[in-house]
Design an enzyme around this catalytic site. Sequence first.
Site, PDB file in Angstrom:
ATOM      1  N   CYS A 185       0.868  -1.178   0.000  1.00 17.25           N
ATOM      2  CA  CYS A 185       0.000   0.000   0.000  1.00 17.25           C
ATOM      3  C   CYS A 185       0.904   1.227   0.000  1.00 17.25           C
ATOM      4  CB  CYS A 185      -0.949  -0.008   1.198  1.00 17.25           C
ATOM      5  SG  CYS A 185      -0.104  -0.089   2.790  1.00 17.25           S
ATOM      6  N   THR A 186       0.338   2.403   0.150  1.00 16.70           N
ATOM      7  CA  THR A 186       1.106   3.642  -0.022  1.00 16.70           C
ATOM      8  C   THR A 186       2.314   3.725   0.906  1.00 16.70           C
ATOM      9  OG1 THR A 186      -0.932   4.767  -0.656  1.00 16.70           O
ATOM     10  CG2 THR A 186       0.959   6.153  -0.121  1.00 16.70           C
TER      11      THR A 186
END
EC number: 1.14.-.-
Length: 312
Positions: A185-186
């Site tokens: 994810c980010t």
Amino acid sequence: MATSKILLYYAFTPLSDPKAVQLWQRELCESLNLRGRILISTHGINGTVGGDIDDCKAYIKKTREYPGFNRMQFKWSEGGADDFPKLSVKVRDEIVAFGAPDELKVDENGVVGGGVHLKPQQVNELVEARGDEVVFFDGRNAMEAQIGKFKDAVVPDVETTHDFIAEIESGKYDDLKDKPVVTYCTGGIRCEILSSLMINRGFKEVYQIDGGIVRYGEQFGNKGLWEGSLYVFDKRMHMEFGEDYKEVGHCIHCDTPTNKFEHCLNEDDCRELVLMCPDCFANVETRHCKRERCAAIAADFAEQGIDPLVTS
């Protein structure tokens, strides 16, 4: 002129009094003229703030003085306070809304029972050793993956993190339960939780990338396994890891490569973010999300020669 930066950070650690942490964090940010979003729960803290670089450094120093946050890692990004409309510091049941506050367990070392942490270099080494057996599993909303993802990644059909539990319990991904699965994810926080939820549901070999896409991109730029742009939740809306990036998104109208999300012009009941190239966004007739009602509104504006973006 002062240099501005954005900080991204999180820590999973038991907090007995989230309200007290909220008041302290709000006072600290206000004293340093920082803006951004901070969520606090009994599980820890999740924040993104921006401001002058010296104020950001002071914030890091002060925040690390809190016993549970003394080992917290901060990621630097381009931007500043102006990328956020205001300062928001809130207490919630979860610092990421998966809808499983009672399932998540944390201790002073972080999430209990989460996936194995891999440094960016270790991610590449795993792929080199195991080849196509390795599955990258996107832990973000499906929309974010439209402009960038790891090569050949599985992108679950979710609009919010709240949708993930039903998605992984649907049986769609049962064939991955015996494979090495690398969640990403980010910045890493969503996969701290997602990886533990997957392990609890029978996935046997689950990994997560230390620092998420941001750390991987910082180390390998566009020369590694990441392809495209990274969606970010501030005014920038996307960031790249160098000028030689590939545009993997496509305009919903003409299919031109683009990494630019724009709002549908139907401000009353849509405003959906969709990928539009500059030419299609500039044209009132195509400045919509392709829903029938929104397309009709755009056509009506075009027929009347009205552009909602042009003020009198």
